[in-house]
Design a protein around this motif. Structure first.
Motif, PDB file in Angstrom:
ATOM      1  N   THR A  74      14.721  33.277  22.474  1.00 45.56           N
ATOM      2  CA  THR A  74      13.522  33.941  22.825  1.00 45.56           C
ATOM      3  C   THR A  74      12.813  33.286  24.168  1.00 45.56           C
ATOM      4  O   THR A  74      13.608  32.166  24.445  1.00 45.56           O
ATOM      5  CB  THR A  74      12.462  33.688  21.546  1.00 45.56           C
ATOM      6  OG1 THR A  74      11.259  34.650  22.035  1.00 45.56           O
ATOM      7  CG2 THR A  74      12.227  32.323  21.592  1.00 45.56           C
ATOM      8  N   THR A  75      11.927  33.569  24.910  1.00 45.82           N
ATOM      9  CA  THR A  75      11.231  33.205  25.845  1.00 45.82           C
ATOM     10  C   THR A  75       9.906  33.855  25.852  1.00 45.82           C
ATOM     11  O   THR A  75       9.398  34.421  24.774  1.00 45.82           O
ATOM     12  CB  THR A  75      12.031  33.616  27.113  1.00 45.82           C
ATOM     13  OG1 THR A  75      11.372  32.819  28.380  1.00 45.82           O
ATOM     14  CG2 THR A  75      11.841  35.177  27.351  1.00 45.82           C
ATOM     15  N   ASP A 122      14.891  38.209  21.297  1.00 46.08           N
ATOM     16  CA  ASP A 122      13.844  38.555  20.358  1.00 46.08           C
ATOM     17  C   ASP A 122      12.503  37.950  20.917  1.00 46.08           C
ATOM     18  O   ASP A 122      12.250  36.919  20.840  1.00 46.08           O
ATOM     19  CB  ASP A 122      14.033  37.901  18.840  1.00 46.08           C
ATOM     20  CG  ASP A 122      12.907  38.268  17.907  1.00 46.08           C
ATOM     21  OD1 ASP A 122      12.007  38.966  18.287  1.00 46.08           O
ATOM     22  OD2 ASP A 122      13.441  38.035  16.786  1.00 46.08           O
ATOM     23  N   PRO A 123      11.613  39.282  21.383  1.00 44.46           N
ATOM     24  CA  PRO A 123      10.507  38.713  22.026  1.00 44.46           C
ATOM     25  C   PRO A 123       9.138  38.318  21.367  1.00 44.46           C
ATOM     26  O   PRO A 123       8.062  37.968  21.551  1.00 44.46           O
ATOM     27  CB  PRO A 123      10.082  39.964  23.054  1.00 44.46           C
ATOM     28  CG  PRO A 123      10.723  40.823  21.882  1.00 44.46           C
ATOM     29  CD  PRO A 123      12.028  40.577  21.381  1.00 44.46           C
ATOM     30  N   ASP A 124       9.330  38.570  19.859  1.00 46.77           N
ATOM     31  CA  ASP A 124       8.340  38.274  18.862  1.00 46.77           C
ATOM     32  C   ASP A 124       8.175  37.137  18.087  1.00 46.77           C
ATOM     33  O   ASP A 124       7.185  36.853  17.715  1.00 46.77           O
ATOM     34  CB  ASP A 124       8.561  39.384  17.827  1.00 46.77           C
ATOM     35  CG  ASP A 124       8.471  40.774  18.480  1.00 46.77           C
ATOM     36  OD1 ASP A 124       7.664  41.047  19.286  1.00 46.77           O
ATOM     37  OD2 ASP A 124       8.797  41.701  17.540  1.00 46.77           O
ATOM     38  N   ASP A 164       1.938  30.356  11.709  1.00 45.43           N
ATOM     39  CA  ASP A 164       2.322  31.631  11.111  1.00 45.43           C
ATOM     40  C   ASP A 164       2.652  32.649  12.162  1.00 45.43           C
ATOM     41  O   ASP A 164       2.069  32.650  13.228  1.00 45.43           O
ATOM     42  CB  ASP A 164       1.025  32.366  10.192  1.00 45.43           C
ATOM     43  CG  ASP A 164       0.709  31.246   8.981  1.00 45.43           C
ATOM     44  OD1 ASP A 164       1.796  30.614   8.631  1.00 45.43           O
ATOM     45  OD2 ASP A 164      -0.302  31.324   8.637  1.00 45.43           O
ATOM     46  N   GLY A 165       3.628  33.497  11.719  1.00 41.39           N
ATOM     47  CA  GLY A 165       3.832  34.523  12.575  1.00 41.39           C
ATOM     48  C   GLY A 165       4.565  34.224  13.836  1.00 41.39           C
ATOM     49  O   GLY A 165       5.496  33.209  14.038  1.00 41.39           O
ATOM     50  N   GLY A 166       4.349  35.138  14.787  1.00 42.76           N
ATOM     51  CA  GLY A 166       5.530  35.108  16.152  1.00 42.76           C
ATOM     52  C   GLY A 166       4.160  35.604  17.264  1.00 42.76           C
ATOM     53  O   GLY A 166       3.042  35.365  17.244  1.00 42.76           O
ATOM     54  N   GLN A 167       4.831  35.890  18.480  1.00 36.18           N
ATOM     55  CA  GLN A 167       4.268  36.257  19.613  1.00 36.18           C
ATOM     56  C   GLN A 167       3.487  37.309  19.599  1.00 36.18           C
ATOM     57  O   GLN A 167       2.651  37.924  20.285  1.00 36.18           O
ATOM     58  CB  GLN A 167       5.289  36.209  21.033  1.00 36.18           C
ATOM     59  CG  GLN A 167       5.672  35.046  21.399  1.00 36.18           C
ATOM     60  CD  GLN A 167       6.544  35.085  22.443  1.00 36.18           C
ATOM     61  OE1 GLN A 167       5.932  34.947  23.509  1.00 36.18           O
ATOM     62  NE2 GLN A 167       8.102  35.376  22.538  1.00 36.18           N
TER      63      GLN A 167
END
Length: 330
Positions: free
Chosen positions: A133-134, A152-154, A203-206
């Motif tokens: 990712t980035t 994976d962008p998320d 929690d979670g992602g981008q």
């Protein structure tokens, strides 16, 4: 000897990101009787040139006291983002100077990137065929430039064993805390998080930052439901029960939850239960059966499946790894 972390400072670096490894790893101290208060990591910063000045993206430069030879001594190499990557960013290839510096790295060294530092790892071939990712704003460009990488962008970070990548800027904190947690357990990582006043696990992602960087204050959130669920992880929790805490329909709650947290309520609950299980395995003598019940997994089989999926180890192996110093008393 402390685990040696070498941070590669490239021209155009972002000072905030350069400081993350020192702040996280440099504040990690042993908490077992045999290493109480001892530093667990040694952090060294180096340049791709002989010791000297390195330009930043701010209105100041920094002086680095180590040249690329320091990379040969690393157990872990961290590459923060830079705004002056040149052909690395535009063509996906290393400069001769950067390639010569990376050649010092020993086989088997753990490689870590923060934000667009992942471009360096990809150009060097470390990410071929791997997930990575980035920063979300660079994800499309990154994927086109390096088609062999599974971008994976998320997510906030990806742990692929000996190669780890993080999303933008502050996600480097999440990744470095994860590495401390992986190396020394939840207790040490939580202690570091308290020292630097950040949550030990976000929690979670981008996705939550891409879609709604500033949530509408007029729209109800899901904070109450999450707090309610955290207080009863050991019990069955249905999606409709969480939705009721916010007086929403299940459909509205699920949509709002994903907007705020970046993942579904079910995924979030599993993450929280895995974290609870890790804490219990590290800090108590409870049986595996009891840990499974107290973490909300119900059965040892379910606990084993979820821990294996999240961490790649069984509950017994996880406990043995992080309690071997004081003896496995299960």
């Amino acid at each position: 000897m402390p685990h040696r972390v070498v941070v590669l400072a490239l021209d155009g670096l972002i000072p905030f990101e350069l400081g993350i490894p020192q702040r996280i790893f440099g504040r990690s101290f042993g908490m077992e009787p045999f290493n109480l208060g001892h530093k667990l990591y040694e952090v060294v910063t180096c340049s791709i040139r002989p010791p000297g000045r390195v330009h930043t993206d701010a209105d100041f430069t920094i002086t680095v006291e180590h040249g690329p030879e320091a990379l040969a001594t690393a157990d872990t190499v961290v590459i923060p983002a830079s705004y002056e990557l040149g052909p690395v960013h535009t063509e996906g290839r290393l400069t001769e100077e950067l390639a010569a510096a990376l050649a010092y790295i020993r086989p088997g060294t753990r490689m870590v990137s923060i934000c667009t530092g992942g471009y360096v790892l990809a150009a060097a071939g470390y990410l071929d065929g791997r997930p990575a990712t980035t920063h979300w704003s660079s994800a499309d460009h990154f994927q086109k430039l390096f088609p062999a990488v599974r971008v994976d962008p998320d997510v906030l970070f990806i742990d692929d064993g000996d190669v780890l990548t993080s999303a933008g800027v502050a996600a480097g904190i999440d990744l470095c805390l994860h590495i401390v947690r992986r190396d020394h357990g939840t207790t040490v990582a939580n202690d570091v998080a308290r020292r630097i006043v950040v949550p030990p696990h976000r929690d979670g992602g981008q996705a939550q930052y891409i879609k709604r960087p500033v949530p509408d204050a007029q729209i109800a959130g899901t904070t109450t439901a999450r707090a309610w669920a955290l207080g009863r992880l050991e019990r069955p929790i249905l999606l409709r029960d969480m939705a009721q805490q916010e007086s929403m329909s299940v459909r509205t709650f699920t949509r709002r939850f994903r907007e705020e947290v970046g993942i579904s309520p079910v995924q979030w609950l599993t993450q929280q239960r895995v974290e609870r299980a890790r804490q219990l395995l590290e800090s108590t003598d409870l049986s595996i059966d009891q840990v499974a019940r107290d973490a909300g997994f119900g059965t040892p089989t379910s606990l084993r499946q979820h821990l294996q999926a999240a961490l790649g180890v069984s509950p017994t192996m996880y406990r043995r790894t992080f309690r071997s110093a004081v003896g496995d008393r299960c």
